[in-house]
Design a protein around this motif. Structure first.
Motif, PDB file in Angstrom:
ATOM      1  N   ILE A  28      11.467   7.222 -18.777  1.00  0.00           N
ATOM      2  CA  ILE A  28      10.593   8.405 -18.759  1.00  0.00           C
ATOM      3  C   ILE A  28      10.628   9.090 -17.386  1.00  0.00           C
ATOM      4  CG2 ILE A  28       8.176   9.194 -18.906  1.00  0.00           C
ATOM      5  CD1 ILE A  28       7.726   6.778 -20.851  1.00  0.00           C
ATOM      6  N   LEU A  29      10.507   8.302 -16.321  1.00  0.00           N
ATOM      7  CA  LEU A  29      10.268   8.874 -14.988  1.00  0.00           C
ATOM      8  C   LEU A  29      11.523   8.983 -14.127  1.00  0.00           C
ATOM      9  CD1 LEU A  29       7.036   6.905 -13.975  1.00  0.00           C
ATOM     10  CD2 LEU A  29       7.180   9.169 -15.020  1.00  0.00           C
ATOM     11  N   GLY A  30      12.534   8.238 -14.473  1.00  0.00           N
ATOM     12  CA  GLY A  30      13.650   8.058 -13.530  1.00  0.00           C
ATOM     13  C   GLY A  30      13.362   6.799 -12.720  1.00  0.00           C
ATOM     14  N   LYS A  31      14.404   6.032 -12.475  1.00  0.00           N
ATOM     15  CA  LYS A  31      14.228   4.692 -11.900  1.00  0.00           C
ATOM     16  C   LYS A  31      13.529   4.724 -10.527  1.00  0.00           C
ATOM     17  CE  LYS A  31      16.763   0.396 -11.481  1.00  0.00           C
ATOM     18  NZ  LYS A  31      18.029  -0.262 -11.227  1.00  0.00           N
ATOM     19  N   GLN A  32      13.836   5.765  -9.730  1.00  0.00           N
ATOM     20  CA  GLN A  32      13.281   5.778  -8.366  1.00  0.00           C
ATOM     21  C   GLN A  32      11.765   6.015  -8.335  1.00  0.00           C
ATOM     22  OE1 GLN A  32      15.086   8.123  -9.847  1.00  0.00           O
ATOM     23  NE2 GLN A  32      15.237  10.002  -8.624  1.00  0.00           N
ATOM     24  N   TYR A  33      11.198   6.401  -9.453  1.00  0.00           N
ATOM     25  CA  TYR A  33       9.746   6.636  -9.509  1.00  0.00           C
ATOM     26  C   TYR A  33       8.987   5.523 -10.234  1.00  0.00           C
ATOM     27  CZ  TYR A  33      11.298  11.105  -7.789  1.00  0.00           C
ATOM     28  OH  TYR A  33      11.884  12.082  -7.026  1.00  0.00           O
ATOM     29  N   VAL A  34       9.679   4.400 -10.389  1.00  0.00           N
ATOM     30  CA  VAL A  34       9.035   3.195 -10.930  1.00  0.00           C
ATOM     31  C   VAL A  34       9.202   2.113  -9.868  1.00  0.00           C
ATOM     32  CG1 VAL A  34       9.034   1.498 -12.798  1.00  0.00           C
ATOM     33  CG2 VAL A  34       9.630   3.893 -13.285  1.00  0.00           C
ATOM     34  N   LEU A  35       8.142   1.894  -9.080  1.00  0.00           N
ATOM     35  CA  LEU A  35       8.248   0.962  -7.957  1.00  0.00           C
ATOM     36  C   LEU A  35       7.914  -0.441  -8.447  1.00  0.00           C
ATOM     37  CD1 LEU A  35       6.358   3.074  -5.241  1.00  0.00           C
ATOM     38  CD2 LEU A  35       8.724   3.309  -6.060  1.00  0.00           C
ATOM     39  N   ILE A  36       8.857  -1.353  -8.229  1.00  0.00           N
ATOM     40  CA  ILE A  36       8.598  -2.722  -8.686  1.00  0.00           C
ATOM     41  C   ILE A  36       8.770  -3.757  -7.576  1.00  0.00           C
ATOM     42  CG2 ILE A  36       9.066  -2.400 -11.163  1.00  0.00           C
ATOM     43  CD1 ILE A  36      11.942  -3.315 -10.602  1.00  0.00           C
ATOM     44  N   GLU A  37       9.367  -3.355  -6.451  1.00  0.00           N
ATOM     45  CA  GLU A  37       9.538  -4.307  -5.343  1.00  0.00           C
ATOM     46  C   GLU A  37       8.224  -4.446  -4.579  1.00  0.00           C
ATOM     47  OE1 GLU A  37      12.224  -6.024  -5.055  1.00  0.00           O
ATOM     48  OE2 GLU A  37      13.308  -4.872  -6.597  1.00  0.00           O
ATOM     49  N   ASP A  38       7.945  -5.659  -4.112  1.00  0.00           N
ATOM     50  CA  ASP A  38       6.667  -5.925  -3.437  1.00  0.00           C
ATOM     51  C   ASP A  38       6.415  -4.969  -2.271  1.00  0.00           C
ATOM     52  OD1 ASP A  38       6.014  -7.860  -5.180  1.00  0.00           O
ATOM     53  OD2 ASP A  38       6.500  -9.563  -3.874  1.00  0.00           O
ATOM     54  N   GLN A  39       7.448  -4.772  -1.434  1.00  0.00           N
ATOM     55  CA  GLN A  39       7.212  -3.926  -0.266  1.00  0.00           C
ATOM     56  C   GLN A  39       6.974  -2.467  -0.662  1.00  0.00           C
ATOM     57  OE1 GLN A  39      10.093  -5.285  -1.061  1.00  0.00           O
ATOM     58  NE2 GLN A  39      11.865  -4.038  -0.456  1.00  0.00           N
ATOM     59  N   ASP A  40       7.519  -2.055  -1.795  1.00  0.00           N
ATOM     60  CA  ASP A  40       7.279  -0.683  -2.244  1.00  0.00           C
ATOM     61  C   ASP A  40       5.876  -0.541  -2.857  1.00  0.00           C
ATOM     62  OD1 ASP A  40       9.862  -0.037  -1.509  1.00  0.00           O
ATOM     63  OD2 ASP A  40      10.685  -0.433  -3.508  1.00  0.00           O
ATOM     64  N   LYS A  41       5.437  -1.581  -3.536  1.00  0.00           N
ATOM     65  CA  LYS A  41       4.135  -1.521  -4.198  1.00  0.00           C
ATOM     66  C   LYS A  41       2.969  -1.707  -3.220  1.00  0.00           C
ATOM     67  CE  LYS A  41       5.157  -4.742  -7.298  1.00  0.00           C
ATOM     68  NZ  LYS A  41       5.075  -5.665  -8.448  1.00  0.00           N
ATOM     69  N   ALA A  42       3.228  -2.454  -2.145  1.00  0.00           N
ATOM     70  CA  ALA A  42       2.141  -2.886  -1.247  1.00  0.00           C
ATOM     71  C   ALA A  42       1.171  -1.766  -0.838  1.00  0.00           C
ATOM     72  CB  ALA A  42       2.719  -3.579  -0.022  1.00  0.00           C
ATOM     73  N   PRO A  43       1.686  -0.583  -0.424  1.00  0.00           N
ATOM     74  CA  PRO A  43       0.743   0.448   0.062  1.00  0.00           C
ATOM     75  C   PRO A  43      -0.258   0.915  -1.004  1.00  0.00           C
ATOM     76  CG  PRO A  43       3.030   1.046   0.561  1.00  0.00           C
ATOM     77  CD  PRO A  43       3.086  -0.136  -0.334  1.00  0.00           C
ATOM     78  N   TYR A  44       0.011   0.614  -2.256  1.00  0.00           N
ATOM     79  CA  TYR A  44      -0.850   1.104  -3.343  1.00  0.00           C
ATOM     80  C   TYR A  44      -1.849   0.055  -3.827  1.00  0.00           C
ATOM     81  CZ  TYR A  44       2.905   4.571  -3.565  1.00  0.00           C
ATOM     82  OH  TYR A  44       3.816   5.544  -3.257  1.00  0.00           O
ATOM     83  N   LEU A  45      -1.773  -1.143  -3.224  1.00  0.00           N
ATOM     84  CA  LEU A  45      -2.509  -2.279  -3.814  1.00  0.00           C
ATOM     85  C   LEU A  45      -3.818  -2.610  -3.118  1.00  0.00           C
ATOM     86  CD1 LEU A  45       0.531  -4.645  -4.513  1.00  0.00           C
ATOM     87  CD2 LEU A  45      -0.708  -3.208  -6.153  1.00  0.00           C
ATOM     88  N   THR A  46      -4.026  -2.073  -1.929  1.00  0.00           N
ATOM     89  CA  THR A  46      -5.245  -2.407  -1.177  1.00  0.00           C
ATOM     90  C   THR A  46      -6.056  -1.143  -0.926  1.00  0.00           C
ATOM     91  OG1 THR A  46      -4.156  -4.270  -0.092  1.00  0.00           O
ATOM     92  CG2 THR A  46      -6.128  -3.397   0.979  1.00  0.00           C
ATOM     93  N   ASP A  47      -7.353  -1.239  -1.137  1.00  0.00           N
ATOM     94  CA  ASP A  47      -8.191  -0.035  -0.986  1.00  0.00           C
ATOM     95  C   ASP A  47      -8.399   0.295   0.486  1.00  0.00           C
ATOM     96  OD1 ASP A  47     -10.083  -2.150  -0.458  1.00  0.00           O
ATOM     97  OD2 ASP A  47     -11.646  -0.643  -0.726  1.00  0.00           O
ATOM     98  N   TRP A  48      -8.891   1.496   0.750  1.00  0.00           N
ATOM     99  CA  TRP A  48      -9.022   2.029   2.097  1.00  0.00           C
ATOM    100  C   TRP A  48      -9.881   1.145   2.992  1.00  0.00           C
ATOM    101  CZ3 TRP A  48     -12.692   4.078   5.469  1.00  0.00           C
ATOM    102  CH2 TRP A  48     -12.191   4.913   6.493  1.00  0.00           C
ATOM    103  N   ARG A  49     -10.979   0.597   2.429  1.00  0.00           N
ATOM    104  CA  ARG A  49     -11.868  -0.243   3.237  1.00  0.00           C
ATOM    105  C   ARG A  49     -11.362  -1.676   3.322  1.00  0.00           C
ATOM    106  NH1 ARG A  49     -17.691  -0.242   1.215  1.00  0.00           N
ATOM    107  NH2 ARG A  49     -18.023  -1.438   3.108  1.00  0.00           N
ATOM    108  N   LYS A  50     -10.246  -1.956   2.679  1.00  0.00           N
ATOM    109  CA  LYS A  50      -9.628  -3.286   2.688  1.00  0.00           C
ATOM    110  C   LYS A  50     -10.557  -4.365   2.127  1.00  0.00           C
ATOM    111  CE  LYS A  50      -6.620  -2.206   6.652  1.00  0.00           C
ATOM    112  NZ  LYS A  50      -6.037  -1.092   5.898  1.00  0.00           N
ATOM    113  N   ARG A  51     -11.330  -3.980   1.155  1.00  0.00           N
ATOM    114  CA  ARG A  51     -12.181  -4.965   0.484  1.00  0.00           C
ATOM    115  C   ARG A  51     -11.511  -5.521  -0.766  1.00  0.00           C
ATOM    116  NH1 ARG A  51     -18.227  -4.931   1.250  1.00  0.00           N
ATOM    117  NH2 ARG A  51     -18.165  -6.065  -0.702  1.00  0.00           N
ATOM    118  N   PHE A  52     -10.619  -4.739  -1.339  1.00  0.00           N
ATOM    119  CA  PHE A  52     -10.000  -5.144  -2.605  1.00  0.00           C
ATOM    120  C   PHE A  52      -8.479  -5.065  -2.504  1.00  0.00           C
ATOM    121  CE2 PHE A  52     -14.103  -3.183  -3.611  1.00  0.00           C
ATOM    122  CZ  PHE A  52     -14.724  -4.227  -4.283  1.00  0.00           C
ATOM    123  N   THR A  53      -7.824  -6.122  -2.918  1.00  0.00           N
ATOM    124  CA  THR A  53      -6.374  -6.094  -3.055  1.00  0.00           C
ATOM    125  C   THR A  53      -6.030  -6.629  -4.437  1.00  0.00           C
ATOM    126  OG1 THR A  53      -5.974  -6.395  -0.696  1.00  0.00           O
ATOM    127  CG2 THR A  53      -4.187  -7.000  -2.173  1.00  0.00           C
ATOM    128  N   GLY A  54      -5.152  -5.917  -5.148  1.00  0.00           N
ATOM    129  CA  GLY A  54      -4.752  -6.370  -6.478  1.00  0.00           C
ATOM    130  C   GLY A  54      -3.255  -6.516  -6.572  1.00  0.00           C
TER     131      GLY A  54
END
Lengths: 471, 471
Positions: free
Chosen positions: A11-37
């Motif tokens: 659907i999106l093109g491969k480069q717009y589906v991030l699956i590597e840990d280092q690529d996903k990391a910036p999206y996984l922790t909230d601004w206040r660093k209280r939650f990481t998923g």
């Protein structure tokens, strides 16, 4: 058969589906660093149609979707859970401003537009887009809508909800609702728009919007005044509301302790008012007539306030850079708190008629039960919105203090909020942070209504599950 | 076992359960006399608890409930069907104003309060309750909320929705939702308030509310100006929005034909502007500073408008009674239409950037397809809200004309509305009148969302069935 990752890529093109840990990391922790998923993938769609296709695919595979904009929220609403089975749908590539309609005074844009870019685009055409808040350099309009963001201009222009005329939303079934109308009046059935606004991505995914614009003010005057107590501060607000009405665009309160913390970490932010007053109030008037008109009006009201003994001191900003310095003082309190270390935040609203009682009683109970704590209380007083934050006693270990007392402190504040008919979330929303507090706060009937709506619109529970309300 | 009438009587007292034809009659026909229904009984509760008990009883007996306030709506939303099996729940006995909270600038009241009584109560304490419309002497705040009523002050203060902070609602299950908070910011979950507002009693019964108040303006200046076309009229509006901003509280447009009809039936309502201009615009500024300030501002803007050739004539009301006369001129158009006989009404909104095109095209098509018809077009132009009404050709039989052409005329107008991205109901709602038009207007996705919400909140379909949306 293809797995979901391959299907997302189709659907999106491969480069717009991030699956590597280092690529996903910036999206996984909230601004206040209280939650990481964790996340199966971070998806970066470019169009509403792509969002719809993704939702249909997730629905078919029962995959939870966490919609995300600038990811600057304070309640973990855009952070995934720890299952690693959810996908993050970040809308930052959907950042087109389609149109400014001058006659209609509207701007039509995609959800991934950064707030500040919208403000600037409007200003370039002599319009004000009034939404303004600390995160404006990175938060996105879709997130502002999803959380019904507040900020410093609510007093005059309302919350994000009040600035929105039309929406485009992808439903939990992957259908596209086109409600992109720029109308001031439209009574054709249920208010779908306001149901999606503030639902934090749990009922639908906002992909585009039509927002109101206002004529850009030609001059602004900013002043700092000193008050002795909350009762005078509210009388002062009422005086400004009566005399300046719609010209009053800012009314922010800062306590002595808040400014002391500021000065500790940012000595250049010293309060220009003498004598370290109990309350410092920042007042802003905005005018479309002339500089002289608004300055004289401000001087007249301040004179009346002095005579009525509502204020003991006042400094009017003599130029734009001093006005900005006053606002920076206000905005730096949050940063000073971050410098000071972990603290407990409460983003609450209290009706103005209860505010004096709330602060007096809550301050007293707090100091009695937790000796030495510092009450960093400041906020958008014009809206009854306090950021009633608690820093641990000087010299104590913040993390240990919070671990031991967090629940008791929250319970104290929220108990007082209930007694004073307030709200436990003024402008930051619910997310995952306040999910458990919400049931008691709303009461059984409202909570059941919310669950009924969630079940009706998202029966599979795939849109931002376990945020706002849990079914 | 008792029948429902006995059970209603046990809850309300026998005198508040009307079952005789002559007692029920005043509640059975709508204000415009387009709809007459039958009812098992008219119920007159005194409290929210009584309303809740009635709803529970109706739910147990599967009896449809038609909530009713002042019964002044234009779309038959508060008129029962012809089955004789529905009950009317008229809230007029629930007319207590509980409190005016001065510091918080709110008024707390029951749904059965008459709008004018609320305005007067607020004014007595130096506050403005801005909602204002033709039926204000008999319409009730609960009906205003249920239909999200508009009126003449929307330009500055918004629709009824924008004036509401808190609600109390009885659900279809007879539960009471207490959402009676007077807060300017409250982001605790889904926006139940706005879902009930404008749902015309089909999702819940509004029994009480907390509404916003504003400081009463100290002076108002009203002017009539002449414009040649819609493009100039919109440029004039934009000029006033830019120069007067929040002081602009009225911007009403009346066409030549509208005022000719007025003068025919009310000769004392002659237009004080010379030369019978194509468009007459009523503009009102409201100020909290001084009479001199607002008068000078008005004069300055009019001067600018003359220089830019946006207007060709202007008359400023020299006193309050002349200002009232200007407003009466505007308000009498509806009455003049009633005097003239049956006509076809369209309460529509068009984005301001499409308004010129809409009027030019629609006028031309209308005159071409229905020679001799009279286009009585007037309205709240500041909101893009036209009352685009059609009177039959002079000399024709109005009833026969309407019977022959009603559908074709509606289709022409609504088709043009769609082309111009407008709304087929600006401020009058849907009721039963526009039920069938709504599906196509909203589109399938929105219509399905509405049905989903109705089914979720009122699965038995007992609240105002077959109004707004049919399930």
């Amino acid at each position: 058969m293809q797995g979901p990752i391959e299907q997302f890529s189709a659907i999106l093109g491969k480069q717009y589906v991030l699956i590597e840990d280092q690529d996903k990391a910036p999206y996984l922790t909230d601004w206040r660093k209280r939650f990481t998923g964790k996340a199966l993938a971070v998806l970066l769609p470019k169009s509403t149609e792509e969002v719809a296709s993704i939702v249909k695919l997730c629905s078919a595979n029962n995959i939870g979707i966490v919609p995300q904009g600038g990811h600057t929220g304070f309640c973990g609403g855009a952070t995934p859970d720890n299952s690693g089975k959810q996908v993050i749908l970040n809308l930052k590539r959907m950042n087109q401003i389609y149109e400014i309609d001058s006659a209609n005074q509207t701007i039509t844009l995609e959800a991934g537009c950064i707030l500040q870019a919208v403000q600037e685009k409007a200003a370039a055409q002599d319009f004000l887009f009034p939404l303004s808040l600390g995160a404006e350099g990175s938060c996105m309009i879709g997130g502002n809508l999803a959380t019904n963001a507040g900020g410093t201009n609510v007093l005059r222009y309302g919350n994000t909800r009040d600035l929105c005329l039309g929406l485009e939303v992808v439903t939990a079934q992957g259908e596209i609702w086109n409600g992109m109308k720029g109308l001031r009046k439209d009574n054709t059935g249920y208010d779908l728009r306001d149901l999606f606004i503030g639902s934090e991505g749990t009922l639908g995914i906002i992909t585009a919007a039509v927002m109101k614009l206002y004529p850009l003010p030609s001059s602004q005057w900013t002043t700092l005044v000193a008050t002795d107590n909350i009762a005078s501060t509210i009388a002062l607000l009422n005086l400004f509301q009566k005399r300046a009405t719609a010209l009053l665009t800012g009314f922010e309160m800062m306590t002595q302790e808040s400014l002391a913390l500021n000065e500790k970490h940012f000595p250049q932010m010293a309060n220009p008012l003498k004598g370290n007053p109990p309350y410092t109030v920042l007042i802003e008037l905005s005018d479309h007539e002339s500089e002289e008109h608004v300055r004289k009006l401000l001087e007249r009201i301040l004179e009346e306030a002095f005579e009525a003994k509502l204020i003991s001191d006042a400094v009017i900003a003599s130029n734009l850079s001093q006005a900005n310095a006053f606002w920076h003082m206000r905005e730096h309190i949050t940063l000073a708190q971050a410098e000071e270390g972990a603290n407990l935040k409460h983003d609450i609203t209290i009706p103005l008629s209860f505010l004096d009682r709330f602060i007096r009683e809550t301050d007293a109970l707090m100091r009695q039960q937790f000796p030495g704590i510092r009450i960093i209380n400041f906020g958008h007083l014009g809206d009854g919105n306090l950021h009633y934050n608690i820093a641990p006693p000087l010299g104590s270990d913040p993390k240990a203090f919070n671990l031991a007392h967090e629940k008791a402190i929250h319970d104290l504040v929220y108990g007082q909020v209930e007694r004073c008919q307030g709200s436990i979330s003024a402008e930051h929303g619910v997310g995952q942070l306040k999910l458990d507090d919400l049931r008691a706060h709303k009461g059984e009937v409202a909570h059941e209504l919310m669950k009924t709506l969630k079940r009706a619109l998202d029966p599979q529970n795939i849109l931002n599950p376990r945020k706002v309300v849990s079914i």
